[in-house]
Design a protein around this motif. Structure first.
Motif, PDB file in Angstrom:
ATOM      1  N   VAL A  48       0.953  -1.091   0.036  1.00  0.00           N
ATOM      2  CA  VAL A  48      -0.093  -0.098  -0.081  1.00  0.00           C
ATOM      3  C   VAL A  48       0.831   1.274  -0.019  1.00  0.00           C
ATOM      4  O   VAL A  48       0.678   2.278  -0.994  1.00  0.00           O
ATOM      5  CB  VAL A  48      -1.069   0.022   1.070  1.00  0.00           C
ATOM      6  N   LEU A  49       1.930   1.247   0.993  1.00  0.00           N
ATOM      7  CA  LEU A  49       2.633   2.570   1.019  1.00  0.00           C
ATOM      8  C   LEU A  49       3.567   2.643  -0.296  1.00  0.00           C
ATOM      9  O   LEU A  49       3.864   3.809  -0.747  1.00  0.00           O
ATOM     10  CB  LEU A  49       3.632   2.387   2.321  1.00  0.00           C
ATOM     11  N   LEU A  50       3.822   1.657  -0.891  1.00  0.00           N
ATOM     12  CA  LEU A  50       4.730   1.917  -2.136  1.00  0.00           C
ATOM     13  C   LEU A  50       3.949   1.973  -3.441  1.00  0.00           C
ATOM     14  O   LEU A  50       4.576   2.295  -4.414  1.00  0.00           O
ATOM     15  CB  LEU A  50       5.709   0.649  -2.203  1.00  0.00           C
ATOM     16  N   HIS A  51       2.585   1.940  -3.530  1.00  0.00           N
ATOM     17  CA  HIS A  51       2.131   1.377  -4.614  1.00  0.00           C
ATOM     18  C   HIS A  51       1.872   2.552  -5.592  1.00  0.00           C
ATOM     19  O   HIS A  51       1.880   2.515  -6.840  1.00  0.00           O
ATOM     20  CB  HIS A  51       0.613   1.005  -4.501  1.00  0.00           C
ATOM     21  N   ASP A  52       1.758   3.818  -5.136  1.00  0.00           N
ATOM     22  CA  ASP A  52       1.794   5.015  -5.831  1.00  0.00           C
ATOM     23  C   ASP A  52       3.112   6.088  -5.774  1.00  0.00           C
ATOM     24  O   ASP A  52       2.832   7.239  -6.430  1.00  0.00           O
ATOM     25  CB  ASP A  52       0.405   5.720  -5.672  1.00  0.00           C
ATOM     26  N   VAL A  53       4.070   5.500  -4.937  1.00  0.00           N
ATOM     27  CA  VAL A  53       4.958   6.439  -4.764  1.00  0.00           C
ATOM     28  C   VAL A  53       5.515   7.185  -5.805  1.00  0.00           C
ATOM     29  O   VAL A  53       6.233   8.351  -5.872  1.00  0.00           O
ATOM     30  CB  VAL A  53       6.066   5.665  -3.728  1.00  0.00           C
ATOM     31  N   GLY A  54       5.547   6.227  -6.838  1.00  0.00           N
ATOM     32  CA  GLY A  54       6.460   6.851  -8.334  1.00  0.00           C
ATOM     33  C   GLY A  54       5.599   8.069  -8.842  1.00  0.00           C
ATOM     34  O   GLY A  54       6.302   8.654  -9.585  1.00  0.00           O
ATOM     35  N   LYS A  55       4.580   8.400  -8.312  1.00  0.00           N
ATOM     36  CA  LYS A  55       3.507   9.526  -8.704  1.00  0.00           C
ATOM     37  C   LYS A  55       4.342  10.885  -8.367  1.00  0.00           C
ATOM     38  O   LYS A  55       3.976  11.975  -8.970  1.00  0.00           O
ATOM     39  CB  LYS A  55       2.200   9.654  -8.282  1.00  0.00           C
ATOM     40  N   THR A  56       5.046  10.771  -7.406  1.00  0.00           N
ATOM     41  CA  THR A  56       5.927  11.941  -7.215  1.00  0.00           C
ATOM     42  C   THR A  56       6.786  12.526  -8.234  1.00  0.00           C
ATOM     43  O   THR A  56       7.271  13.549  -8.273  1.00  0.00           O
ATOM     44  CB  THR A  56       6.836  11.559  -5.947  1.00  0.00           C
ATOM     45  N   ALA A  57       7.453  11.509  -8.941  1.00  0.00           N
ATOM     46  CA  ALA A  57       7.901  11.925 -10.398  1.00  0.00           C
ATOM     47  C   ALA A  57       7.114  11.741 -11.342  1.00  0.00           C
ATOM     48  O   ALA A  57       7.499  12.325 -12.556  1.00  0.00           O
ATOM     49  CB  ALA A  57       9.292  11.074 -10.321  1.00  0.00           C
ATOM     50  N   GLU A  58       6.069  11.046 -11.783  1.00  0.00           N
ATOM     51  CA  GLU A  58       5.502  10.873 -12.689  1.00  0.00           C
ATOM     52  C   GLU A  58       4.739  11.958 -13.147  1.00  0.00           C
ATOM     53  O   GLU A  58       4.309  12.622 -14.126  1.00  0.00           O
ATOM     54  CB  GLU A  58       4.403   9.677 -12.730  1.00  0.00           C
ATOM     55  N   LEU A  59       4.114  12.853 -11.971  1.00  0.00           N
ATOM     56  CA  LEU A  59       3.253  14.058 -12.220  1.00  0.00           C
ATOM     57  C   LEU A  59       4.394  15.276 -11.855  1.00  0.00           C
ATOM     58  O   LEU A  59       5.213  15.052 -11.250  1.00  0.00           O
ATOM     59  CB  LEU A  59       2.128  14.009 -11.107  1.00  0.00           C
ATOM     60  N   THR A  60       3.902  16.414 -12.448  1.00  0.00           N
ATOM     61  CA  THR A  60       4.429  17.786 -12.108  1.00  0.00           C
ATOM     62  C   THR A  60       3.266  18.352 -11.259  1.00  0.00           C
ATOM     63  O   THR A  60       2.065  18.433 -11.745  1.00  0.00           O
ATOM     64  CB  THR A  60       4.666  18.448 -13.150  1.00  0.00           C
ATOM     65  N   TYR A  61       3.680  19.076 -10.338  1.00  0.00           N
ATOM     66  CA  TYR A  61       2.475  19.728  -9.561  1.00  0.00           C
ATOM     67  C   TYR A  61       3.166  21.035  -8.990  1.00  0.00           C
ATOM     68  O   TYR A  61       2.565  21.272  -7.881  1.00  0.00           O
ATOM     69  CB  TYR A  61       2.009  18.605  -8.619  1.00  0.00           C
ATOM     70  N   GLN A  62       3.918  21.434  -9.463  1.00  0.00           N
ATOM     71  CA  GLN A  62       4.540  22.995  -8.997  1.00  0.00           C
ATOM     72  C   GLN A  62       3.430  24.028  -9.295  1.00  0.00           C
ATOM     73  O   GLN A  62       3.236  24.851  -8.400  1.00  0.00           O
ATOM     74  CB  GLN A  62       5.857  23.229  -9.851  1.00  0.00           C
ATOM     75  N   ARG A  63       2.863  23.812 -10.517  1.00  0.00           N
ATOM     76  CA  ARG A  63       1.790  24.726 -10.773  1.00  0.00           C
ATOM     77  C   ARG A  63       0.621  24.004 -11.180  1.00  0.00           C
ATOM     78  O   ARG A  63      -0.181  23.370 -10.242  1.00  0.00           O
ATOM     79  CB  ARG A  63       2.305  25.828 -11.816  1.00  0.00           C
ATOM     80  N   SER A  64       0.353  23.677 -12.533  1.00  0.00           N
ATOM     81  CA  SER A  64      -0.782  22.887 -12.971  1.00  0.00           C
ATOM     82  C   SER A  64      -0.085  21.550 -12.695  1.00  0.00           C
ATOM     83  O   SER A  64       1.020  21.150 -12.557  1.00  0.00           O
ATOM     84  CB  SER A  64      -1.062  23.031 -14.400  1.00  0.00           C
ATOM     85  N   PHE A  65      -1.181  20.722 -12.570  1.00  0.00           N
ATOM     86  CA  PHE A  65      -0.860  19.097 -12.496  1.00  0.00           C
ATOM     87  C   PHE A  65      -0.747  18.543 -13.886  1.00  0.00           C
ATOM     88  O   PHE A  65      -1.954  18.575 -14.546  1.00  0.00           O
ATOM     89  CB  PHE A  65      -2.218  18.541 -11.721  1.00  0.00           C
ATOM     90  N   SER A  66       0.320  17.877 -14.143  1.00  0.00           N
ATOM     91  CA  SER A  66       0.538  17.379 -15.502  1.00  0.00           C
ATOM     92  C   SER A  66       1.547  16.168 -15.386  1.00  0.00           C
ATOM     93  O   SER A  66       1.527  15.820 -14.305  1.00  0.00           O
ATOM     94  CB  SER A  66       0.941  18.538 -16.238  1.00  0.00           C
TER      95      SER A  66
END
Lengths: 324, 324, 324, 324, 324, 324
Positions: free
Chosen positions: C197-215
């Motif tokens: 559970v804790l690891l299943h989406d941790v890659g989203k920290t690098a898959e997404l950009t979220y400094q401004r818009s989410f992409s």
């Protein structure tokens, strides 16, 4: 309600003064920052765009100007590039009570309701199997509310027979073809087929709302027309002493399976010849109606109708002439 | 019926003399042209192959030796390559009346029926919403036939919980998880969820036949368990004066949508949080049971179970040990 | 950055003067041929349309007025048909350095970040299996960059938990349900489930950009979050001497299979009970959040939310009241 | 191991005395109740059925007679209806150490291993991009274990190139076509394409087991060859100082996307021209090999091969003659 | 037709006076109620928006201003936010006869037509098989109408090679790759492959209309290019005495199966190696062209092209530099 | 060929001496190592298993005993468990010339061929449109080979109407229903519908082989019946001077689209009402025939037929009785 001309007959330069149904209502801001009102107004003969450039001309509460209400409007007919428009001078909300016959504001079947109900009664009366005839009488003859709704409802929200009376017109058309099919395939039980045809979409009277715009009711969205009509059939059967359980299952089976595939919302596949037939003739009748209507309605020049989302294709409009 | 050893406990060289359920019956011809009988015989502990090499040893009418009947057999236990077999000397058809407790011949839940019914009653009694509680009481407490069938039916023919009592065991397990989920997601209405869980598969008591082999009833094949339970809920609701129509729709919606997708036989998609939850927990519980059972049942040496057609994959058997 | 009112609280007739995030920027031509600027401006409380009718009012380089930059704007609040708008008098590009706390301009989890990180630490500390605990410590406790990103990232671009902190909020919610499920199904290995559970989406920290818009980041589009987190797990495992190979495979298997189906981007199907559970609870949590949010956010009058493309249906908004 | 004739060359009436690989082992019971042993025995030239009618002729422990072990057998060759069989007189389990060269018992590529490795080395040496060449050297030249496995593994369990050396033969064939394609489409980056081709299936060395029968390893079933090779590439890249991150993503992208569709196990779709090319040429090469092999192997009389489950069709065998 | 500048080269402030092709024509109403005309005008170098604010400036019959006609226009070039526009002063319908070379108004292949036809002739002349060569000569060399159309048609309406000459350019590119593939896979019959490649899309000359806009002909919509070219091949074969029936079937098979799957419009699957090859190379060439074009055409700043509906994904634009 | 009893009428203990068609031929080895012959023999009335225990009883060349040849056999009828078998004493290959009327060995339509041809001729003669009538005359009346094949071919290999004459019987049945449908939907062009119906499957005369077993011809596998009949229609049209091109397209369109979906092998979707109708009635007739036949043929006791792979379901056998 006083007499008023049909939208379809309006000519450029005329003044229209009467009641219309608001199908779409949008408050918009012009490039100059002023607000205006853009409407889609309809009667049974068609619809047109209307514009009110000065919102101060709205009489009464502006919030009442909303989709699916009647409006009293006055304006000038203009004609731009082939499309008729209304430039409004006055507009106000109208109570339903000001409108006499709602059917003047909705597309309606070309077949008279009385004629269709008579045909329905004859079909029911012609059923030889006493159990099946009794079931159909209970629902279509002796339940005045259901009978009235069955005569009024459209057959669908957007696919085919999308007009008042469309459900009954579609049902009778399928029944007519089913009658011919039973003559062609003598192994079929005609009475059972007829029960399936007459009942297959009766739940649409409650699945859809069609007092004004055509949409889905809450119950329609939550349980769907198939589950509704199964419930009604079970209730009617419960009122007929000693109704054969096997026949109840056979009738329910046709109704439940008539969409033909699970992914189209039928919880079971057609597993009897009668169920298979009803599925095919229902599907064929709806698609043929959609195709013929698209061909008739398209006044454009090309050989092809606009893309039909229902059938996922365009239709070829030229008809090869019949030899008399 | 006299005492007899369980099939699972038989040893090579012993003589077995007792009643068994015939699951498969095949009259075959040997390479030499003589006919023999090959059987699959079962009690609740398991099954084995049995052979009768001389058909003249059949007592009574040979045509009664058929699948799903009880047989009285006598034979020698042999053991070839790890599989126990019976070489029969005598065989005859047995009346059902000769068999005392049928449950000795079918796989049965490991949870005692009384314990499960008590848990069911507590769940029903714990429902705070009076309308929902009344509906559940009518069906599970006050209808002795349905209550008995609910306690006896398997949950499925082949997917998961395929044993007597499996339906109730599965239902209670989903209810347990649902209870925990409602504590975790406080926006959920626990009483509504519980109604959905307890009712979601109750129609399987009539969709399946499970007196002998597990199969589908005619009604099960023609209309399916979802339509059956919708009918029963409507009947029960009709007996509760003033039952709120919205609540009837919400309960029916969970039941109708619990397969989650149209192609899995649900005529509508889950459109409320409660319906979504019941779908997921039902699906999860069935698949987990199938997976755990396959891992437990596979005595083979490799790391993988046989291919599961239900889940379209093999399962990995080694379990990472828990730290106490 | 000075204090400024939230967009959500603006009233007609007020003047707004402050910083806002430009989400959409369009230079348009009016029917009269003059050019104007149409913007979608946002802070964390919401967004609104803004219009600049005279481009000469732009201070500085017009080309800097682009999506995902901050703008300093001054304008009048108007209210047309229920929607608030801004008619701008002045506008200029703003440096990031002028903005103090970015979180004032993005939707953010309702749960405080510190509280969530504390819950994460407790979950990690509560893992009994020393190998699993060490792996989780390395990633979530001892890697400050990953820890910070894990606390800040949204869970998705558009499906569910689409706000800062959403990834951690979603992860903790699944962990909470997983904890309950492990109590319900005692055969499950809780520590292994928790790792998954804790690891299943941790890659989203690098898959997404979220400094401004989410992409999506380039790496997100090219290899996806599942491959990223598999890489990170392998790197962390390599730093733990003698980490059991079988355990590495079991953890990777949960992560790789957690989308449940190949067509949803998982290269393998869940083949262990722990992997099956994580898939179901992850999917359920995301969909429930999307459904609850849609119901909460829809202030419209009807009983149904707008059509959700994520779940391909509308949701029913009325909630059956709980009995306390 | 002494010399022994190939199975393909055996003639009726001969005596065979030697080692064979047991592919299938079944203890069966004859119609008369006696037990016998039915085997499928193989060497690299083919396989045949063998029967041992008297189990007492087994030397040593009967339980060692199992699939995937070597056996020492002696028996008479018979020929029934065109198929060669062995009637065994003697049989015993054989230690692996008694067998010299395993390759005599498995289907093997027609291309000599040394020739293929030389071609691989030339391809690597011919890469102009220094980063890419270094990456390929680390994996294929400087890692002797991986190099040996890459030369020995089959390309698949059942689809195409199912023989020892098949993985390298398939990889080189795709590389050859890729070279030609890069000459045809000059916009392609040949070095990047080549890296993708050489690495795209290298994980199969660990996904499959091919010491005896061809099957999936535990790791193969749990995480798959794509995740394995992604891991290895990341490890190799980590050993090359300053390896460009963008290049790492581009290489990984080709490898991850080479199955072309999510439902075929690729977590991302090909999004660069190089990735698109590698997907098509890999797919084409495998299917062409399967088709040519089926046509070559089918000695039957009709114009059509047996139905291929891999391609879901039969193939047309007659070849239109080439004009020299 | 007099000389006139290319649209692509227009600069703000210039006056344009010349002929353009009308691709889109819309009569619109401004917020103030006045009607104006919005056009999309094109020559081979590109297209731009044009506005006529005063409809009285139209010379001649307003109804002739329609899509797919040539117009003579005069107006001022303006440049808003990077996009060039025309503000028209004068506009009139133009006869086709006023236009000299139509190709100045349509996107056209970068390869000269003569060069491509020469390459086609060389391919045909290089076919060794006399039957195949004769068939290709009849269609591509001796039928001047078909030859001219084959040189002019685009390869598709929207997928790939969407420009005049695109069909021949695509065909020759596939032929080039096929030639290389036949050298790589020596078991392939190169002449048969070449026949399949040259004929596989020849029906598009009649399936599409490309005199002005690119669209489908009536016959294209009703029977499709595959059935057309099958008809033409049959007609040509009928003119070659003693053409081998097996060869006719093999050629037709490649043509009929070249879409690779039934759901893509091929009535049969590829069942010969030659048919399989042609399908893959055709598909690859079209997709590569679409990808390269999207990357070339996208002048935007980000790393990704706009979403391609043809391939259902975005493409990554940065190209890893080649080492010379 | 002398008279001989029908297989269906054989009784236990009788001796059969006559010709039969070999449908399956298998040389097998008994558990004792002796070889025997197992056959499936058929005449038009049915089939049975036959065994020859001593291969020396074969007269002539053993290799001629193969599937799809006629055999002269002599043996004793036995009856095991309800299934009739033959224990053979003598067997030899038989020349086709020894067999008079092949139809005695194949399942054949219950409708007499002459009656069906007469109905066909009347349908053709009743076509009012002279172009359509001429086209049908050319194919069905004036081409004796096609006419004969049309009267003899089965409608399919395994789906429906799988017997000699089945193609014509199916075609006439669809034509009958189409006639009724055109009366019901007066907008349909009956002559065009009839052309589509009569031509829609005529290519099956060459797609299938039905001289002995029913299978696909090489041409059938390579190009399919739809492409064949399109070719034949084009050839016939070419022989009718001035045949209208639009009509040619309309007829071809019905034929090409009659499978209704691309994935069922139609290269185009039905886009005219006539094409839509022909698709539905063709599909309905085939499925109804398969369902009625399965119900008629199943002599088993239960309420359900065996699982039909054609329709992916079982059928319910009990028929609700008609009220006369």
């Amino acid at each position: 309600m006083p007499e008023q001309p049909e939208l379809r007959s309006l000519k450029e330069g005329e003044t229209f003064n009467g009641f219309l149904l608001a199908q779409e209502v949008a408050f918009k801001t012009s490039a100059k920052g002023s607000e205006y009102l853009e409407l889609k107004l309809a009667d049974a003969s068609g619809d047109l765009k209307a514009f009110l450039w000065d919102l101060r001309a709205i009489e009464g509460d502006m919030d009442q100007i909303a989709p699916d209400v009647f409006l009293r409007v006055k304006g000038q007919v203009s004609n731009y590039n082939g499309r008729t428009q209304l430039r409004l001078d006055k507009i106000r909300f109208a109570q339903d009570s000001e409108i006499g016959d709602f059917s003047r504001f909705f597309p309606t079947s070309r077949r008279p309701q009385e004629e269709m109900l008579k045909e329905l009664d004859e079909l029911v009366a012609g059923v030889g199997d006493p159990w099946i005839r009794r079931l159909l009488e209970l629902m279509f003859v002796e339940d005045p509310l259901l009978r009235a709704a069955f005569a009024k409802a459209p057959a669908a929200k957007s696919m085919h027979h999308v007009y008042l009376g469309g459900l009954l017109e579609h049902t009778l058309s399928v029944a007519g073809m089913a009658d011919r099919a039973c003559a062609h395939y003598p192994e079929l039980n005609r009475d059972l087929v007829l029960a399936g045809v007459l009942l297959h979409d009766v739940g649409k009277t409650a699945e859809l709302t069609y007092q004004r715009s055509f949409s889905y009711s809450d119950a329609g969205n939550l349980i769907g027309h198939i589950s509704m009509e199964a419930d009604w059939i079970n209730q009617a059967v419960a009122r007929i002493p000693d109704f054969p359980e096997q026949l109840r299952l056979l009738v329910l089976h046709i109704v439940l399976s008539h969409h033909g595939k699970l992914e189209f919302g039928s919880p079971v596949l057609p597993k009897t010849p009668e169920a298979l037939l009803v599925h095919y003739l229902d599907d064929l009748d709806g698609k043929l109606e959609a195709m013929f209507r698209a061909i008739r309605d398209d006044a454009g020049q090309g050989a092809w109708t606009p893309f039909s989302r229902t059938l996922d294709r365009m239709f070829y409009k030229p008809r090869w002439p019949k030899i008399p």
